[in-house]
Motif scaffolding. Structure first.
Motif, mmCIF file in Angstrom:
data_model
loop_
_atom_site.group_PDB
_atom_site.id
_atom_site.type_symbol
_atom_site.label_atom_id
_atom_site.label_comp_id
_atom_site.label_asym_id
_atom_site.label_seq_id
_atom_site.Cartn_x
_atom_site.Cartn_y
_atom_site.Cartn_z
ATOM 1 N N LEU A 58 -5.240 6.842 10.351
ATOM 2 C CA LEU A 58 -4.664 5.869 9.430
ATOM 3 C C LEU A 58 -4.922 4.419 9.810
ATOM 4 O O LEU A 58 -4.899 3.549 8.938
ATOM 5 C CB LEU A 58 -3.150 6.094 9.320
ATOM 6 C CG LEU A 58 -2.721 7.483 8.817
ATOM 7 C CD1 LEU A 58 -1.222 7.657 8.963
ATOM 8 C CD2 LEU A 58 -3.135 7.668 7.362
ATOM 9 N N ARG B 207 -7.418 12.326 5.003
ATOM 10 C CA ARG B 207 -8.153 12.181 6.270
ATOM 11 C C ARG B 207 -9.658 12.292 6.026
ATOM 12 O O ARG B 207 -10.446 11.480 6.524
ATOM 13 C CB ARG B 207 -7.714 13.251 7.256
ATOM 14 C CG ARG B 207 -8.575 13.262 8.532
ATOM 15 C CD ARG B 207 -8.375 14.524 9.347
ATOM 16 N NE ARG B 207 -7.103 14.517 10.031
ATOM 17 C CZ ARG B 207 -6.144 15.421 9.866
ATOM 18 N NH1 ARG B 207 -6.321 16.407 8.992
ATOM 19 N NH2 ARG B 207 -5.016 15.360 10.544
ATOM 20 N N SER C 298 -4.835 -1.103 8.837
ATOM 21 C CA SER C 298 -4.768 0.145 8.077
ATOM 22 C C SER C 298 -6.129 0.508 7.497
ATOM 23 O O SER C 298 -6.847 -0.344 6.958
ATOM 24 C CB SER C 298 -3.745 0.021 6.955
ATOM 25 O OG SER C 298 -3.724 1.201 6.184
ATOM 26 N N LEU D 187 3.575 3.790 6.335
ATOM 27 C CA LEU D 187 2.415 4.631 6.623
ATOM 28 C C LEU D 187 2.464 5.122 8.060
ATOM 29 O O LEU D 187 2.177 6.292 8.332
ATOM 30 C CB LEU D 187 1.127 3.841 6.364
ATOM 31 C CG LEU D 187 0.865 3.445 4.907
ATOM 32 C CD1 LEU D 187 -0.356 2.544 4.817
ATOM 33 C CD2 LEU D 187 0.687 4.687 4.030
ATOM 34 N N ALA E 269 -2.794 7.355 -0.869
ATOM 35 C CA ALA E 269 -1.948 7.237 0.324
ATOM 36 C C ALA E 269 -0.537 6.820 -0.056
ATOM 37 O O ALA E 269 0.453 7.342 0.477
ATOM 38 C CB ALA E 269 -2.558 6.237 1.308
#
Length: 900
Positions: free
Chosen positions: A34, A97, A51, A226, A68
Motif C-alpha cells: 500500500l 495488490r 500511498s 488505508l 481502494a
C-alpha cells in the motif's frame, strides 16, 4: 512508479535505518503493498509514507484509487454490523495488490467490479481529512451510502462560521476547518466515520472526536484509514478517550503495522535533504505547446467538493451526468492530441489539492468512455499538494520527480510575505521526458491560473505533456440547496385521480387505489418474439408495449392451485413478518405504495394483516416503476400531496438480482433533487433471496404463487406501460384492465387463501419478526454478483438477460423468449430416485416443457432456479427498427417494426 520488483521505499529504509513491519490486515494486505517511502522537507517528521493507491503523490489508475476507497468502505460497513470480510472482499484485496504491482493487467477492472456494487443507505456521517483523504472519504461514503459526507478544509469562506476546527500537528499545513452548509446535520447522534489515508499516532482523529463530541455526543465513532501505524500506547489512548467520553471508537484499516525509527532520524533526514539539494539543480521546464480550456457542463446543483457537504442525492445526479461529462472530456482529449494509432494514448487527469473526488470520478468515467470508443488508452489520476517532499530519482524511492509552483488560490503568505508554494510529484518521465500526450487539469472557479510565461502550474506542465486542457468546475455556494431552480415547476399543479375497482381491476375499491392511466382501449399487445427482438435490438423499450397474455392450460391451472395450497402458509408467515417490521420501523401511520403489478397483491395482504392484527386501515396505492426509466413522478407528487412522504413504504413481491431496488433508490434520489421531497428508498418485499433489501419476510428463494400467473392473479391489470405517444408528462403511467378475463380471475382467491392462514402463523410471526429485526439485515448484493458470474459463464454479456429466483424465472417463461432454465440440483427436477420435483418448481418445469426450453441442473446455484433470456434472439423480419404507435380515429394500434 518503481521499477519492476523494487519496492519504492527501500532507499529510505536503507538510508534512514527505518523498518516497516506489517502486523495485521483483515484482507491479507501488507504495508508494502500500500505504501512506499520518501523524505519530507519538514522539521517535525523525517519520513513520508507515500500511498501507492491514493493517487495523491503517485499517478495511479483511477480504478485502483476508487477501488481502494470502496474496499475500505466495505470493511467499515462490515465492522458496523459486526461481520468479518467474506471471500468477495478478500478477492478484491488480492486484485488491488495485483493491480498495484502490474498496472497493465486486468486486475484494476476486476477490483472495481467487486467493490462497486451499490449498497443501501446508512444513516451516518462520513468526515474526510483535507487534503489527502478528500477523495478517499468520498469513496468510503459512497460504499456506506452515508446520509452526509463532509471533508475538512483549509480554505476559509468569509461569512461562514466554522462548526469546529482542529490541528494536524505533523502536517505541513496544520489547521483544519469544518464548514458544513447545514450545521444541524452534524448535531445528530448517528455514527460518525472519520477517514484519513494513514494513522500515525491517531492524535488528529482523537482531537476531532473530542471536539465534535463536545457539541453533539454520539454512541459510536469509526476511524478508517488505508494503513494504521499506531503504537500500543497510541491504541491505549483511543480506548481511554472512548471510556472517558462514554462512547465506542473503532479503527478499521486495510493493513496495520509499525515503523521503527532510529533516535536520530530527524538529523538523518535533514542531512539527506541537504546532500540531495547540493547536487540537484532545478531543470528548465518547457512550456506546453498548446493550452485549451473546457467549461465542463458540471451540474451546478452538485457541489464540486464536499467541504460544505455532499448527500446521496448529489451522488445520484452526478452518476447520471457522468457519462455525458466523460464524452466531453474524451472529445477534448482527442482534439488536443493527434493520436498515434500505433500506440496507446496516455492521459493524465490532474486534480488540485482538496479537489480530489470530482477529478477522480471524471478520470474513471473517461477511462470507461475511451474503452467504449475502442481507444487503447492509459488514463492516470493524480493531484497537486501542499506537502514539500524531497525528490530523488531512484527506483527504490517513492518520489522520483517534483514540480514546484506558486499557489493560485492563496497567493499571499501571511507569515513570510511571499508566495505559497505547491507541488506535483512523479509527473515527469525519466531523463525529463514527457510521459503523457495530454493533461486534463481540473480546477474550480475559485482558482485562477497564471498565464503561460508567469510562475505557476500551467507553465510547468509542458514537461509532462505537449498539450494541456484546463477543465473548470463551477463552485457551489455553501448554501447550495437540494432544490433546483425549477423545482416547483416540476411538480404538476393538477393531478389525475386514482383508478379503483370494479371500474378498473377486480380488487375491491378499498383494497387499492391504482395511480395509473387506463389504456384498456389501446391495442398494445405484440407477440413475445417480436417484442424480444425489438427490445434487444434497441428499437423499443420493453415498457412501450405489452406481451400477449399467457393463457394457462388446465394442467397449469391445477399446478397453480396445488402450489397455492402448499405455500399459502409460508406466504402468510412472510406477509406477517414484513408487515410487523414495517409497522415497527415506520409506525402505524404507514402508507403502502406497491410497485404494480407484482407488488400489488403483497400490498393488499400487508394491509389485511395490519387490519386483522391491529385494526389499522392503512392507505394503499399501486404505482408504476420502469427499469431504465424510473418511478412514476406524477404518482410520487400525488402521494406527497396527500401524505407525509416519509411514511410511504414501497412494496414489491420479491427480489432477483436487485435491479428494481437500485432503480427505486436512484429514481427517488433524483426526485428529491428535483422537488425537495424525500421518500424512503427502503423496499419491503416478501422474499429477498438476492440480499438486495433490508425489509423482508424471508430471504429464502420460495414460490410466491402470484408469480405463476399474469393479470388473472393481479386484479386483471396488465404490466404497466410508459409510452410517450400515450402518456403525457403529467399523466400517471398506463395499464390495461382485462375485464374479458374475469372468468379466469383468481386474484381474490389467492388473497383469501393466504389471509385464511394468518391465524395459523400468528404465533410463529410473533417470535420470528423480532429475530429478523435484530439480525444482520445487511444488503450484500450477493444475487447481483451471482448474476454476473452466470452472465460470464454463459457468454451472455448482459445482466438484464439473467433473471434469478423462482418468481423471475416464471416471468421469463411467461413473457420473454427463454433460452435456458438453470435449476439448483437440490431443488430441481426431482427429489432423488424419481421423486417429484419440489412444489416451488413444478410450474417452472411444466412451462419449460411446454415452451421447449432446456433445463440444466447445477450444484452451486445460489437460487433455486434462474431463467436466461435468449441473448441473441431475432426473427429476421424485415423492415425498419423500432416501435411505432399509429393513431386511427379514437383507437390506438401498436405495431412492432423489426430490425432486418
Amino acid at each position: 512508479m518503481a521499477a519492476e520488483g523494487v519496492w519504492p521505499g527501500q532507499w529510505v529504509a536503507d538510508h534512514l535505518t527505518l523498518t516497516l513491519t506489517t502486523t495485521g490486515s483483515p484482507v491479507g494486505l501488507s504495508l508494502t503493498d500500500l505504501v512506499g517511502l520518501a523524505v519530507r522537507r519538514n522539521p517535525r517528521r523525517a519520513h513520508l509514507l507515500v500511498s501507492r493507491v491514493l493517487g495523491k503523490h503517485v499517478p495511479t489508475d483511477p480504478r485502483v484509487v476508487l477501488g481502494a476507497g470502496l474496499l475500505l468502505g466495505a470493511l467499515v460497513r462490515l465492522r458496523l454490523v459486526g461481520l468479518e470480510p467474506g471471500a468477495d472482499v478478500r478477492a478484491a484485496a488480492e486484485h488491488l495488490r495485483a493491480a498495484v504491482d502490474d498496472p497493465a493487467s486486468d486486475h484494476a477492472r476486476r477490483l472495481l467490479q467487486l467493490v462497486q456494487s451499490p449498497a443501501p443507505a446508512l444513516d451516518l456521517v462520513v468526515l474526510g481529512y483535507a487534503e489527502t483523504a478528500t477523495g478517499l472519504g468520498d469513496a468510503v461514503a459512497e460504499r456506506l451510502g452515508a446520509s452526509l459526507y463532509l471533508h475538512s478544509t483549509r480554505r476559509d469562506v468569509p461569512g461562514l462560521e466554522p462548526y469546529a476546527g482542529f490541528e494536524e500537528s505533523h502536517s505541513h499545513a496544520t489547521s483544519h476547518l469544518l464548514l458544513p452548509a447545514d450545521p444541524s446535520q452534524l448535531d445528530g447522534r448517528q455514527p460518525l466515520v472519520l477517514v484519513d489515508d494513514e494513522l500515525s499516532t491517531g492524535a488528529t482523529a482523537l482531537g476531532t472526536i473530542e471536539a465534535l463530541h463536545r457539541r453533539a455526543p454520539r454512541e459510536r465513532y469509526v476511524v478508517a484509514a488505508l494503513v494504521d501505524l499506531r503504537s500500543d500506547p497510541d491504541r491505549e489512548r483511543f480506548a481511554a478517550l472512548g471510556a472517558r467520553l462514554g462512547t465506542s471508537i473503532d479503527v478499521v484499516a486495510l493493513a496495520s503495522g509499525t515503523v521503527a525509527l532510529p533516535p536520530d532520524v530527524l538529523e538523518r533526514g535533514r542531512a539527506v535533504v541537504a546532500e540531495v539539494d547540493r547536487r540537484e539543480t532545478e531543470p528548465l521546464r518547457p512550456e506546453p505547446e498548446g493550452v485549451r480550456r473546457l467549461a465542463l457542463d458540471w451540474p451546478r446543483s452538485v457541489p464540486e467538493t464536499a467541504r460544505h457537504g455532499v448527500s446521496p442525492v448529489h451522488r445520484a445526479v452526478l452518476a447520471e451526468r457522468l457519462p455525458r461529462l466523460a464524452q466531453a472530456l474524451a472529445e477534448a482529449a482527442q482534439d488536443a492530441v493527434l493520436a498515434d494509432v500505433e500506440r496507446p494514448t496516455t492521459v493524465l487527469v490532474l486534480g488540485t489539492e482538496e479537489l480530489m473526488a470530482a477529478p477522480l470520478r471524471l478520470a474513471a468515467a473517461l477511462q470507461s468512455e475511451l474503452a467504449a470508443r475502442g481507444r487503447v488508452a492509459k488514463v492516470r489520476f493524480s493531484t497537486t499538494t501542499r506537502s514539500p517532499v524531497l525528490p530523488l530519482d531512484d527506483a527504490g524511492y517513492a518520489i522520483r520527480s517534483a514540480l514546484a509552483f506558486d499557489a493560485s488560490d492563496e497567493p499571499d503568505d501571511a507569515v513570510g510575505g511571499g508566495r505559497r508554494r505547491r507541488f506535483a510529484y512523479n509527473l515527469v518521465g525519466p531523463d525529463g521526458s514527457r510521459p503523457y500526450d495530454v493533461v486534463l487539469l481540473v480546477i474550480d472557479e475559485g482558482s485562477s491560473l497564471p498565464p503561460l510565461g508567469e510562475p505557476g502550474l500551467l507553465g510547468q506542465l509542458g514537461s509532462v505533456a505537449r498539450q494541456v486542457v484546463v477543465v473548470t468546475l463551477p463552485c457551489a455556494p455553501p448554501q447550495v440547496s437540494l432544490l433546483s431552480p425549477d423545482a416547483r415547476s416540476a411538480v404538476p399543479q393538477r393531478l389525475p385521480e386514482p383508478l379503483r375497482g370494479p371500474r378498473f381491476g377486480s380488487y375491491a375499491p378499498d383494497e387499492v387505489a391504482w395511480l395509473l392511466t387506463d389504456l384498456s382501449h389501446v391495442a398494445l399487445e405484440a407477440p413475445v418474439e417480436e417484442r424480444e427482438e425489438a427490445v434487444q435490438s434497441g428499437g423499443a423499450h420493453y415498457a412501450e408495449s405489452l406481451p400477449v397474455e399467457y393463457q394457462p392450460t388446465p394442467q397449469y391451472v391445477a399446478l397453480f392451485e396445488a402450489s397455492l395450497h402448499e405455500s399459502a402458509t409460508c406466504v402468510a408467515a412472510a406477509v406477517g413478518v414484513v408487515t410487523e417490521l414495517v409497522l415497527a420501523e415506520r409506525g402505524h401511520t404507514a402508507v403502502l405504495a406497491s410497485l404494480a403489478r407484482a407488488g400489488t397483491p403483497v400490498g393488499i395482504l400487508m394491509r389485511r394483516w395490519a387490519a386483522w392484527r391491529y385494526g389499522l386501515d392503512l392507505p394503499h396505492y399501486a404505482v408504476s416503476i420502469v427499469r431504465g426509466r424510473g418511478i412514476d413522478t406524477t404518482a410520487l407528487a400525488y402521494l406527497a400531496r396527500r401524505h407525509d412522504a416519509g411514511r410511504v413504504v414501497f412494496v414489491d413481491g420479491w427480489t432477483g438480482k436487485g435491479a428494481i431496488a437500485r432503480e427505486l433508490t436512484t429514481a427517488l434520489a433524483r426526485h428529491e433533487l428535483t422537488t425537495g421531497v424525500r421518500f424512503n428508498p427502503d423496499l419491503a418485499v416478501l422474499a429477498d433471496p438476492g440480499h438486495c433489501v433490508r425489509t423482508f419476510g424471508t430471504r429464502d428463494d420460495f414460490l410466491v404463487p402470484s408469480a405463476c400467473l399474469n393479470s388473472t392473479v393481479s386484479g386483471l391489470v396488465s404490466r404497466t406501460v410508459l409510452n410517450d405517444a400515450l402518456i403525457g408528462p403529467e399523466d400517471f403511467h398506463g395499464a390495461k384492465f382485462y375485464a374479458d378475463l374475469a372468468s379466469d380471475d383468481v386474484s381474490g382467491a389467492f388473497l383469501d387463501a393466504v389471509a385464511a392462514r394468518f391465524v395459523d402463523v400468528a404465533e410463529a410471526v410473533e417470535s420470528r419478526w423480532p429475530e429478523v429485526a435484530r439480525s444482520d439485515r445487511a444488503v450484500t448484493w450477493s444475487g447481483w454478483r451471482a448474476v454476473d458470474r452466470i452472465s460470464e459463464t454463459y457468454g451472455i454479456g448482459d445482466a438484464n438477460l439473467v433473471k434469478p429466483g423462482v418468481g423471475e424465472t416464471t416471468r421469463v417463461l411467461l413473457r420473454r423468449v427463454p433460452w435456458r432454465v438453470l435449476v439448483r440440483r437440490d431443488g430441481g427436477r426431482s427429489g432423488g430416485a424419481g421423486a417429484p420435483a419440489e412444489p416451488d418448481l413444478r410450474h417452472v418445469l411444466l412451462l419449460a416443457e411446454q415452451r421447449g426450453v432446456p433445463v440444466e441442473e447445477l450444484d452451486d446455484l445460489p437460487y433455486r432456479c434462474v431463467g436466461l433470456i435468449h441473448p441473441r434472439y431475432t426473427r429476421g423480419a424485415s423492415g425498419a427498427s423500432g416501435m411505432a404507435v399509429h393513431l386511427s380515429g379514437n383507437r390506438h394500434e401498436t405495431r412492432m417494426r423489426m430490425r432486418p
